[in-house]
Design a protein around this motif. Structure first.
Motif: not given
Length: 65
Positions: A9-19
């Protein structure tokens, strides 16, 4: 709440872009190559190439603060 659930649940924009970059790199490596080692090398190279624009944007956004 378990640690896995809080991490999901702790997804930020940086993590979404990396995935997203990782997924695109692996997809393109599978489509472009036929060998395991070549595909792995292409996936790593594509991930680096696709991540550079996000890294530059993130660095520019942090310098404005």
């Amino acid at each position: 709440m378990s640690a896995l659930r809080s991490a999901l649940f702790d997804w930020n924009l940086n993590r979404v872009a990396r995935v997203a970059v990782s997924g695109i790199a692996v997809f393109l490596a599978i489509r472009l190559t036929d060998g395991l080692l070549v595909g792995l090398g292409v996936a790593v190279a594509l991930a680096m190439v696709l991540d550079v624009p996000w890294w530059l944007y993130d660095r520019y956004a942090q310098s404005d603060k």
